[in-house]
Every structure is written in structure tokens, then in C-alpha cells.
Design an enzyme around this catalytic site. Structure first.
Site, PDB file in Angstrom:
ATOM      1  N   CYS A 202       0.808  -1.044   0.206  1.00  0.00           N
ATOM      2  CA  CYS A 202      -0.378   0.371   0.324  1.00  0.00           C
ATOM      3  C   CYS A 202       0.794   1.644  -0.098  1.00  0.00           C
ATOM      4  O   CYS A 202       2.016   1.475   0.662  1.00  0.00           O
ATOM      5  CB  CYS A 202      -0.948  -0.256   1.290  1.00  0.00           C
ATOM      6  SG  CYS A 202      -1.660  -1.063   1.295  1.00  0.00           S
TER       7      CYS A 202
ATOM      8  N   ARG B 259       4.268   0.329  -6.738  1.00  0.00           N
ATOM      9  CA  ARG B 259       4.739  -0.671  -4.776  1.00  0.00           C
ATOM     10  C   ARG B 259       3.709  -1.544  -4.774  1.00  0.00           C
ATOM     11  O   ARG B 259       3.596  -2.612  -4.543  1.00  0.00           O
ATOM     12  CB  ARG B 259       4.285   0.593  -4.081  1.00  0.00           C
ATOM     13  CG  ARG B 259       5.215   1.421  -3.923  1.00  0.00           C
ATOM     14  CD  ARG B 259       5.201   2.749  -2.719  1.00  0.00           C
ATOM     15  NE  ARG B 259       4.688   2.045  -1.482  1.00  0.00           N
ATOM     16  CZ  ARG B 259       5.539   2.303  -0.005  1.00  0.00           C
ATOM     17  NH1 ARG B 259       6.557   2.473  -0.462  1.00  0.00           N
ATOM     18  NH2 ARG B 259       5.134   1.474   0.993  1.00  0.00           N
TER      19      ARG B 259
ATOM     20  N   TRP C  77      -3.157  -3.015  -1.477  1.00  0.00           N
ATOM     21  CA  TRP C  77      -2.711  -4.242  -1.544  1.00  0.00           C
ATOM     22  C   TRP C  77      -3.137  -5.192  -0.773  1.00  0.00           C
ATOM     23  O   TRP C  77      -3.111  -4.691  -0.025  1.00  0.00           O
ATOM     24  CB  TRP C  77      -1.273  -3.924  -2.004  1.00  0.00           C
ATOM     25  CG  TRP C  77      -0.941  -5.058  -2.402  1.00  0.00           C
ATOM     26  CD1 TRP C  77      -0.250  -5.419  -3.284  1.00  0.00           C
ATOM     27  CD2 TRP C  77      -0.825  -6.598  -1.750  1.00  0.00           C
ATOM     28  NE1 TRP C  77       0.442  -6.875  -3.572  1.00  0.00           N
ATOM     29  CE2 TRP C  77       0.354  -7.348  -2.510  1.00  0.00           C
ATOM     30  CE3 TRP C  77      -0.225  -7.001  -0.282  1.00  0.00           C
ATOM     31  CZ2 TRP C  77       1.103  -9.212  -1.902  1.00  0.00           C
ATOM     32  CZ3 TRP C  77       0.124  -8.296   0.104  1.00  0.00           C
ATOM     33  CH2 TRP C  77       0.648  -8.428  -0.615  1.00  0.00           C
TER      34      TRP C  77
ATOM     35  N   ASN D  66      -1.113   2.005   5.953  1.00  0.00           N
ATOM     36  CA  ASN D  66      -0.479   0.483   5.342  1.00  0.00           C
ATOM     37  C   ASN D  66       0.299   0.282   6.719  1.00  0.00           C
ATOM     38  O   ASN D  66       0.115   0.461   7.656  1.00  0.00           O
ATOM     39  CB  ASN D  66       0.664   1.317   5.076  1.00  0.00           C
ATOM     40  CG  ASN D  66       0.657   1.902   3.311  1.00  0.00           C
ATOM     41  OD1 ASN D  66      -0.578   1.738   3.251  1.00  0.00           O
ATOM     42  ND2 ASN D  66       1.659   3.091   3.368  1.00  0.00           N
ATOM     43  N   GLY D  67       0.072  -1.511   6.512  1.00  0.00           N
ATOM     44  CA  GLY D  67       0.177  -2.325   7.289  1.00  0.00           C
ATOM     45  C   GLY D  67      -0.799  -3.107   8.143  1.00  0.00           C
ATOM     46  O   GLY D  67      -2.598  -3.323   7.403  1.00  0.00           O
TER      47      GLY D  67
ATOM     48  N   GLU E 194      18.773 -16.315  -8.014  1.00  0.00           N
ATOM     49  CA  GLU E 194      18.146 -14.999  -8.799  1.00  0.00           C
ATOM     50  C   GLU E 194      17.195 -14.901 -10.141  1.00  0.00           C
ATOM     51  O   GLU E 194      16.608 -14.196 -10.243  1.00  0.00           O
ATOM     52  CB  GLU E 194      19.191 -14.006  -9.205  1.00  0.00           C
ATOM     53  CG  GLU E 194      18.893 -12.456  -9.273  1.00  0.00           C
ATOM     54  CD  GLU E 194      17.646 -12.130  -8.520  1.00  0.00           C
ATOM     55  OE1 GLU E 194      17.559 -12.336  -7.460  1.00  0.00           O
ATOM     56  OE2 GLU E 194      17.958 -10.884  -8.952  1.00  0.00           O
TER      57      GLU E 194
ATOM     58  N   LYS F  30      14.267 -13.904 -11.254  1.00  0.00           N
ATOM     59  CA  LYS F  30      13.193 -13.001 -11.886  1.00  0.00           C
ATOM     60  C   LYS F  30      12.326 -13.401 -13.399  1.00  0.00           C
ATOM     61  O   LYS F  30      11.702 -12.925 -13.301  1.00  0.00           O
ATOM     62  CB  LYS F  30      14.387 -12.496 -13.170  1.00  0.00           C
ATOM     63  CG  LYS F  30      16.012 -11.711 -11.569  1.00  0.00           C
ATOM     64  CD  LYS F  30      14.905  -9.929 -11.980  1.00  0.00           C
ATOM     65  CE  LYS F  30      14.166 -10.242 -10.723  1.00  0.00           C
ATOM     66  NZ  LYS F  30      15.102 -10.444  -9.478  1.00  0.00           N
TER      67      LYS F  30
ATOM     68  N   GLU G 104       8.985 -14.259 -11.224  1.00  0.00           N
ATOM     69  CA  GLU G 104       8.179 -13.419 -11.454  1.00  0.00           C
ATOM     70  C   GLU G 104       7.813 -11.850 -12.466  1.00  0.00           C
ATOM     71  O   GLU G 104       6.787 -11.517 -12.382  1.00  0.00           O
ATOM     72  CB  GLU G 104       9.580 -11.617 -10.747  1.00  0.00           C
ATOM     73  CG  GLU G 104       9.479 -11.720  -8.834  1.00  0.00           C
ATOM     74  CD  GLU G 104      10.248 -11.098  -8.301  1.00  0.00           C
ATOM     75  OE1 GLU G 104      11.905 -11.116  -8.785  1.00  0.00           O
ATOM     76  OE2 GLU G 104      10.216  -9.909  -7.289  1.00  0.00           O
TER      77      GLU G 104
ATOM     78  N   HIS H  31      20.460 -35.704  -7.619  1.00  0.00           N
ATOM     79  CA  HIS H  31      19.770 -36.066  -7.070  1.00  0.00           C
ATOM     80  C   HIS H  31      18.203 -35.964  -6.885  1.00  0.00           C
ATOM     81  O   HIS H  31      17.135 -35.670  -5.779  1.00  0.00           O
ATOM     82  CB  HIS H  31      20.423 -35.575  -5.478  1.00  0.00           C
ATOM     83  CG  HIS H  31      21.989 -35.526  -4.972  1.00  0.00           C
ATOM     84  ND1 HIS H  31      22.110 -36.906  -4.317  1.00  0.00           N
ATOM     85  CD2 HIS H  31      22.771 -35.247  -5.423  1.00  0.00           C
ATOM     86  CE1 HIS H  31      23.404 -36.843  -4.431  1.00  0.00           C
ATOM     87  NE2 HIS H  31      23.837 -35.523  -5.041  1.00  0.00           N
TER      88      HIS H  31
ATOM     89  N   LYS I 200       6.966  -3.297  -4.196  1.00  0.00           N
ATOM     90  CA  LYS I 200       7.843  -3.534  -4.607  1.00  0.00           C
ATOM     91  C   LYS I 200       8.420  -3.457  -2.952  1.00  0.00           C
ATOM     92  O   LYS I 200       9.637  -4.196  -2.606  1.00  0.00           O
ATOM     93  CB  LYS I 200       7.837  -2.049  -5.250  1.00  0.00           C
ATOM     94  CG  LYS I 200       9.857  -1.406  -4.998  1.00  0.00           C
ATOM     95  CD  LYS I 200      10.053  -2.296  -5.729  1.00  0.00           C
ATOM     96  CE  LYS I 200      11.714  -2.047  -6.135  1.00  0.00           C
ATOM     97  NZ  LYS I 200      12.788  -3.293  -6.943  1.00  0.00           N
TER      98      LYS I 200
END
Ligand code: M6R
Length: 608
Positions: free
Chosen positions: A2, A27, A74, A100-101, A481, A485, A488, A504, A603
Site C-alpha cells: 500500500c 509499489r 494492496w 498501511n499495515g 536469482e 526474475k 516474477e 539427486h 515493491k
């Protein structure tokens, strides 16, 4: 997550708030809204979806008022919808709150408030705040918010306006960032400076359990116990030009291409070639203890965690220090036993990641010392650590982190080199490392010059639904990484694996429908990687290899090859990650994904 932006001044609030919301879009959010006070009344408008939807809602309306609060939401409690979008109000519709929170005791409070006659209109935890502030209001909005802070558990960055306190905005913080902006025509508050950088670069950070009142001419900060606080104004280093696309179609691509500069910024003024020793002024306050420490723990999340995982190998190579890397979300709940003089390095682009913050607080409680490597100046992690190093990478706006990864690797390497030189690393090794680090910006530029080829490779493979990324040693975290990427931004399923683990289990997945990105620069485990690639080829798997320039052997084995210039082994990840970033970016483009704001992602993850 948010986003919050507020304005009180002598200009019309509407356009300023909408502009602020646009700057917060990166964000991640699913609905947006604003409330504006015109001196007599408060008008509130909300809509599901993008800010453009809110703008068309406002089109043609003559919204007057110079005091206002605005929010991008969000979803946590309650689905993304207009009724759950912020601002929320109380039964009498005189209080409007953005938040927010997460309010953790909302269920209990909701039951209590309902008994007292509160009428709820949303499924959110935030609405509790509006009702509580309404009940606590006795002509003094700051006091009403203060009383409310005592009643709620959880995290918040909040902003409130009240119909009967027409000239002010009250903001409060516990665990979710808030910053005040001092403009020429009034005051701003936001969860992120980018929302107000167009209007001011003078900011004051609010800390946990603080509350502030903003008017056109003034602002005052106090503790939850009403003790006044005098805090220094800071100047933000960057301006609006840093938040613009600059001709690039997406922030992700812009930020990938910024890496020669962000690496330069990470080393600027920090390299002392003659003595082979970097200078890191930011860690000097703890240097006497740090140089004697033999235990470091790097804590981080997501991309920062993978950068930390490369860092562990680099520290092991250059120093005598025992290094652990930990996912902050797990570390915070572990039973922690630290050796004496253990230092924690919190690695975070935003400096606001809730898990990383909680992890360092817990580590501090258990006696560890705290360092930070953070990009956002003045962020919570930068303030809660004893010392540290800033990335100076400029704002990272694309939700998928790119430029921060290489910047973090550069700084971790400088730190390792500094400590290594104090320990057993020779002058020759120090000078050689510094020379190689200085060459990195130009070498990154060379890798970037292959963008068209990488785009063609992405076009060839982007319709495959499952990918594997393999690497060993320094490049094992790069494989992780690379896979992160790709998932995402393109929503393609990808897994990163240490190549030695193939036999394995994961080798069972190999078939012609599963491409493998093999990260195989010339290093001391090169031959082992060649064996892995041969095993994949023997099972008709397709291989895209990231190799050191002039490696003809791989060209015979792999289906496609991307070259990086030669460097020292421990610096390879700074170059090998670039093709991974570009592959992810271009695949997402071919699949028409929303590259800068992938679905469900935010974000900065400021809630647990
Ligand atoms: O701001 P931080 O570096 O603390 O953020 C950590 C992660 O949330 C972040 O790296 C996330 O994984 C990104 N979406 C990765 O691209």
C-alpha cells in the site's frame, strides 16, 4: 504494498494527490482512493483497479479543497474492491483514514465497536481505525489518534482527516514507513519519498510510535506519550528525473541498463588502489570491533537474500570470517545463539522490509551488532543499524529488483576486501581485486550490448512453461536469482539449483520441453558444469549457456550461448546475472506481461 500520500497547503490538493498516487503505482496495488477536505465537508472517492480508473471517476468533478489524503491499496483483509479501498470512514462519516499495515486485534475491536453502535461498510481491518478515532475524538484529532494507538495491536502507517479539524492532517507510525515533506506551499506526508519528490526534497522521517500533525505552515512530531520531538530535516539525493522512464519502455529495462552507473556509484570514492584497500566511511564507527569479528550473519529477503548468498562465498574467499546467510522471515523465529562479537548485515534495497527489520531487532535483543547495506537513505533499517553502507543506486521502481543486486554484490565485495586486507589478503591480491572491480562498469556495458541477441533467445524459448537455472559456487545464487526474475515478471515456472544437486533429483525433469540456463563462466568448477551440461544434452534438454568470452568448447554443447567478459572468479556473478535479467525481461515482454507491476507483487514488503 500500500502507498500513502497526503497534502495540506495553499494549492488544490486533488491534482497533487493524483500525481503522488501515480508515483506510488510501482509499489503494487489493486485499488486507490482519496479524500479531500474543503473546509466544511470531506469528499471521498475510491475505485477498484488502476489509478486511471480513479481519475476517470473524478473527471468533470469540481473537487475543491487544499487538504487531502490518498492511498493505493494492496489487499490483505478483504478482496480488492471499491468498498475495501481506502480511505475508510466511521459511522458519522466525519473521520477519513488511510492505512498501511495490519491491525492484528481487529476482530476483537470490531466486535466491541459493533456493540457500541458502529456501522461497518468494508471487510478491512483499517475501518476499525476510523471508528476508534471517531469515538476518541473530542475536538483534538492528534489526541484521538494517540488514544487509538494505545488500543490497536499490529503495524500501521496511517493518515487521518476529520471534518471538524479542517486545517490539519494527523499521521502516525508503528512499523510502516512514513515521511514528512516540507514544501514551499505546504506540507506533505507519504509512505515513500517518490510520491512527493516532484514538490520537495526536504524530508523528515517519522519513527515507530510517533505521531505528527501537519498544517499548511507547520508540522509537529511527538511520541505516543505526547513528548515533543525535534528532528533534523534531511535532503533527498535524487529528483524527478530519476523516477522517469527516460525513453525506456519499462523501469525494469531502464534499471538493468543503469547498472554500469549504479556500480560506479557503489565504488565512487571507496577505492584506494595503491594500498589495495577499499574505504568504507560508513562502517568506521564500528571498525574496531568489526575487524576483530569472526562471525557475520547476512539477513535479507528475495533478491537481496541471493545477493547475500553470493556475498557469503566472497567473504569466504577473501577473509577468515565465518559467514552465515539467512532468510529474514525464518531467522526472526529461530532460537538464536551468537558467538561473541557477531555482526549482522541487513541487506535491503528499500530498508523497510518487515521481515528483515524484525530479524535485526531480534538479533539485537540477543546481543548481536548491526550493520546495514541499504539503498533508501533514512529508511528504517538504515536508522536501526549501528553503521553501514548506502548503495546510492537511485530509486528502484520496477518491482523486480535488478540494479540493486549488482550494487549489493559490489558493496559486499568491498566490505570483504577491506576485512580481508586487514587479515591475510596480500597487497598484490588487494590491488588485483580493485583493478578488476574498477573494470566492472565497462564490462557490464559489454554484456548489455548483447541485448538484441538475448531478446532473440528469449523469443525462441519464452513459450516453454518450465525452466531450470543451474550454477555452482558463486553462481549458484545467481541461478536462484535468475529463476526468481523469470517467474516474477513472466509467470513462467522456473527453478534455480546448484548444478551438483542435479543427479539427486531434478534431472528427472529434463526433457526437450524444459530449457536450462547454465551459468558456466571459466572458473575452478568449470569442468563440473560441463559434465552437468553434457548430462542434460544426453537427455535431449535444451541449454542456454552463459559463458566467458572465447569459450568454444561450450559452443559445441549448448543450444545458445551468451558471453561475458573475463574477470576474477568472485566477481563473475556481477556479469552473469545481467543476461538472466534480460532473458526474464524479454520473455515477459513476448508474453505481454505487466513487467513493472507483476500480478500479486509489491515493491516493498512492509507487512509480514
Ligand atoms: O527491499 P528489499 O531488498 O529488502 O526487498 C527484498 C525483497 O522483497 C525483494 O528483493 C523482492 O524479492 C523483489 N521482488 C525481487 O525482485
Amino acid at each position: 504494498m500500500c502507498g500513502i500520500v497526503c497534502y495540506v497547503g495553499n494549492k488544490q490538493a486533488g491534482p497533487i494527490l493524483l500525481e503522488g498516487l501515480r508515483q506510488l503505482e510501482y509499489r503494487g496495488y489493486d485499488s486507490a482512493g482519496l479524500a479531500i477536505q474543503d473546509g466544511n465537508n470531506i469528499e471521498c472517492y475510491r475505485s477498484k483497479g488502476k489509478i486511471a480508473a480513479l481519475e476517470s471517476r473524478l473527471e468533470g468533478l469540481d473537487i475543491k479543497g487544499t487538504v487531502g489524503i490518498a492511498h493505493t491499496r494492496w489487499a490483505t483483509h478483504g478482496e480488492p474492491s471499491e468498498k475495501n479501498a481506502h480511505p475508510h470512514t466511521n459511522t458519522d462519516k466525519n473521520v477519513f483514514v488511510i492505512h498501511n499495515g495490519i491491525i492484528e486485534n481487529y476482530y476483537f475491536l470490531k466486535k466491541k465497536l459493533k456493540k457500541n453502535g458502529a456501522r461497518f461498510r468494508s471487510d478491512t481491518d483499517t475501518e476499525i481505525l476510523a471508528h476508534l478515532i471517531g469515538f476518541n475524538y473530542n475536538g483534538d484529532l492528534n489526541d484521538a489518534v494517540r488514544k487509538t494507538m494505545e488500543q490497536v495491536e499490529g503495524t500501521f502507517g496511517l493518515a487521518v482527516i476529520h471534518k471538524n479539524s479542517p486545517d490539519e492532517i494527523v499521521i502516525a507510525r508503528r512499523g510502516s514507513p512514513l515521511v514528512i515533506g516540507i514544501g514551499e506551499d505546504g506540507h506533505f506526508a507519504a509512505s515513500d519519498v517518490s510520491a512527493m519528490v516532484r514538490y520537495t526534497n526536504k524530508v523528515v522521517h517519522i519513527q515507530d510510535n510517533e505521531i505528527a500533525t501537519l498544517t499548511m505552515d507547520n508540522f509537529s512530531i511527538s511520541t505516543a506519550q505526547a513528548k515533543p520531538i525535534n528532528r533534523k530535516t534531511e535532503t533527498v539525493e535524487w529528483g524527478t528525473e530519476d523516477t522517469e522512464l527516460d525513453g525506456f519502455p519499462h523501469y525494469m529495462l531502464k534499471e538493468i541498463f543503469e547498472q554500469p552507473d549504479t556500480i560506479k556509484n557503489a565504488i565512487r570514492g571507496r577505492l584506494e588502489q595503491g594500498e589495495g584497500v577499499p574505504k568504507l566511511g560508513g562502517i568506521m564507527p564500528v571498525w574496531d570491533s568489526l575487524k576483530e569479528s569472526r562471525h557475520l550473519v547476512i539477513v535479507a529477503c528475495g533478491t537481496s537474500y541471493y545477493a547475500g548468498s553470493v556475498g557469503k562465498y566472497v567473504f569466504e574467499k577473501l577473509t577468515e570470517i565465518d559467514v552465515q546467510v539467512e532468510l529474514a522471515s525464518e531467522f526472526r523465529y529461530r532460537k538464536l545463539n551468537f558467538a561473541p562479537n557477531t555482526f549482522i548485515i541487513a541487506l535491503s534495497q528499500s530498508g523497510e522490509t518487515a521481515d528483515t527489520l524484525a530479524a535485526i531487532r531480534e538479533a539485537k535483543r540477543k546481543g548481536a551488532r548491526l550493520l546495514g547495506i541499504v539503498n533508501v537513505v533514512g529508511s528504517s533499517i538504515s536508522r536501526e543499524t549501528e553503521a553501514g553502507v548506502y548503495n546510492h543506486a537511485g530509486p528502484e521502481i520496477g518491482v523486480a529488483s535488478t540494479k540493486i543486486f549488482t550494487s549489493q554484490l559490489t558493496i559486499l565485495t568491498l566490505m570483504a576486501l577491506l576485512l580481508g586486507r586487514y587479515q591475510n589478503l596480500s597487497l598484490t591480491e588487494g590491488v588485483e581485486a580493485i583493478r578488476a572491480i574498477q573494470s566492472l562498469p565497462e564490462q557490464v556495458r559489454e554484456v548489455l550490448s548483447q541485448a538484441n541477441r538475448i531478446e532473440a533467445i528469449a523469443e525462441k524459448y519464452c513459450r516453454y512453461n518450465n525452466w531450470l537455472f543451474l550454477g555452482r559456487k558463486y553462481n549458484y545464487p545467481v541461478a536462484m536469482e535468475g529463476a526468481l526474475k523469470l517467474k516474477e515478471v513472466s509467470y513462467i515456472h522456473a527453478e534455480g539449483y546448484p548444478a551438483g544437486e542435479m543427479k539427486h533429483g531434478p534431472i528427472a525433469l529434463i526433457n526437450p520441453e524444459m530449457p536450462t540456463v547454465a551459468i558456466v563462466p571459466k572458473d575452478d568448477i568449470y569442468e563440473k558444469m560441463i559434465s552437468n551440461i553434457s548430462e542434460i544434452k544426453a537427455r535431449k534438454g535444451k541449454v542456454i549457456a552463459i559463458v566467458t568470452e572465447g569459450d568454444d568448447k561450450i559452443k559445441e554443447l549448448a543450444d545458445d550461448v551468451i558471453e561475458i567478459p573475463p574477470t576474477l572468479q568472485f566477481l563473475n556473478p556481477i556479469l552473469t546475472v545481467i543476461p538472466c535479467q534480460l532473458l526474464a525481461y524479454y520473455c515477459a515482454g513476448f508474453l505481454n506481461r505487466e513487467i513493472d507491476k507483476p500480478r500479486n507483487l509489491a515493491k516493498s514488503v512492509t507487512v509480514e
